[in-house]
Write a protein that holds these residues in place. Sequence first.
Motif, PDB file in Angstrom:
ATOM      1  N   THR A   9       0.057   4.295   3.666  1.00 22.24           N
ATOM      2  CA  THR A   9      -0.031   3.873   5.099  1.00 22.24           C
ATOM      3  C   THR A   9       1.096   2.669   4.593  1.00 22.24           C
ATOM      4  OG1 THR A   9      -1.407   4.019   6.917  1.00 22.24           O
ATOM      5  CG2 THR A   9      -1.844   2.840   5.066  1.00 22.24           C
ATOM      6  N   CYS A  27       0.517  -1.713   0.116  1.00 22.55           N
ATOM      7  CA  CYS A  27       0.315  -0.328   0.121  1.00 22.55           C
ATOM      8  C   CYS A  27       1.050   1.520   0.041  1.00 22.55           C
ATOM      9  CB  CYS A  27      -0.697  -0.099   1.423  1.00 22.55           C
ATOM     10  SG  CYS A  27      -1.956   0.925   1.144  1.00 22.55           S
ATOM     11  N   VAL A  81      -4.388   3.856   9.344  1.00 19.79           N
ATOM     12  CA  VAL A  81      -5.437   3.945   9.442  1.00 19.79           C
ATOM     13  C   VAL A  81      -6.433   3.518   9.739  1.00 19.79           C
ATOM     14  CG1 VAL A  81      -7.029   4.076   7.612  1.00 19.79           C
ATOM     15  CG2 VAL A  81      -4.483   4.591   7.003  1.00 19.79           C
ATOM     16  N   LEU A 134     -13.948   6.530   8.665  1.00 22.25           N
ATOM     17  CA  LEU A 134     -11.896   5.969   8.527  1.00 22.25           C
ATOM     18  C   LEU A 134     -11.339   7.464   9.344  1.00 22.25           C
ATOM     19  CD1 LEU A 134     -10.976   5.276   4.716  1.00 22.25           C
ATOM     20  CD2 LEU A 134      -9.985   6.825   5.950  1.00 22.25           C
ATOM     21  N   TRP A 194      -6.867  -7.406   1.258  1.00 24.25           N
ATOM     22  CA  TRP A 194      -5.264  -6.945   1.814  1.00 24.25           C
ATOM     23  C   TRP A 194      -5.293  -8.190   2.455  1.00 24.25           C
ATOM     24  CZ3 TRP A 194      -3.165  -2.715  -0.105  1.00 24.25           C
ATOM     25  CH2 TRP A 194      -3.808  -1.854  -0.142  1.00 24.25           C
ATOM     26  N   HIS A 209      -2.908  -0.760   8.492  1.00 30.55           N
ATOM     27  CA  HIS A 209      -4.734  -0.816   8.728  1.00 30.55           C
ATOM     28  C   HIS A 209      -5.263  -1.144  10.220  1.00 30.55           C
ATOM     29  CE1 HIS A 209      -5.632   0.894   4.251  1.00 30.55           C
ATOM     30  NE2 HIS A 209      -4.409   0.035   4.102  1.00 30.55           N
ATOM     31  N   HIS A 242     -10.023   2.138  11.096  1.00 31.51           N
ATOM     32  CA  HIS A 242     -11.538   1.889   9.880  1.00 31.51           C
ATOM     33  C   HIS A 242     -12.511   1.064  11.154  1.00 31.51           C
ATOM     34  CE1 HIS A 242      -9.405   1.920   5.676  1.00 31.51           C
ATOM     35  NE2 HIS A 242      -8.439   1.219   6.398  1.00 31.51           N
ATOM     36  N   ASP A 278      -7.418   8.723   9.463  1.00 32.84           N
ATOM     37  CA  ASP A 278      -5.945   8.496   8.823  1.00 32.84           C
ATOM     38  C   ASP A 278      -4.717   9.416   9.950  1.00 32.84           C
ATOM     39  OD1 ASP A 278      -3.615   8.811   7.137  1.00 32.84           O
ATOM     40  OD2 ASP A 278      -4.773   9.415   5.623  1.00 32.84           O
TER      41      ASP A 278
END
Length: 119
Positions: free
Chosen positions: A36, A33, A88, A81, A106, A39, A90, A83
């Motif tokens: 970032t 990614c 990040v 979300l 992912w 996640h 979620h 950031d």
Amino acid sequence: MTSELSPALRAAVSAMAEKKIEDVVVLNVRGLCSFTDYHVIGHGTSRRQVQAAGRFVEEKLAEAGVRPYGIEGLKSTEWILMDFLDFVVHIFLRERREFYDLESLWGDAQRIPIEASHG
């Protein structure tokens, strides 16, 4: 939680656990990614819980001097979300998490073990 995680990321996971966010996972997406390194994904069972958790994560990280680069979804509360650049967060409503299925998106990412909260 593994020691490779930053104090800010650990604080986010802890805040999610404190608000009873379910099935929290941390995915290491370095090299997969471009925007970032991690996640952090979890879900709540109601819009109120999702919103409260999002606000609590923001508050706890602000206390540590960490501010989000951006936040989306605090009003709709189906998918918040947050950031923080290096990671990040979620926070989904359960049905939205199942629909978007970020863990599969992912799927090549390393899952970082986190301690289950008992509370």
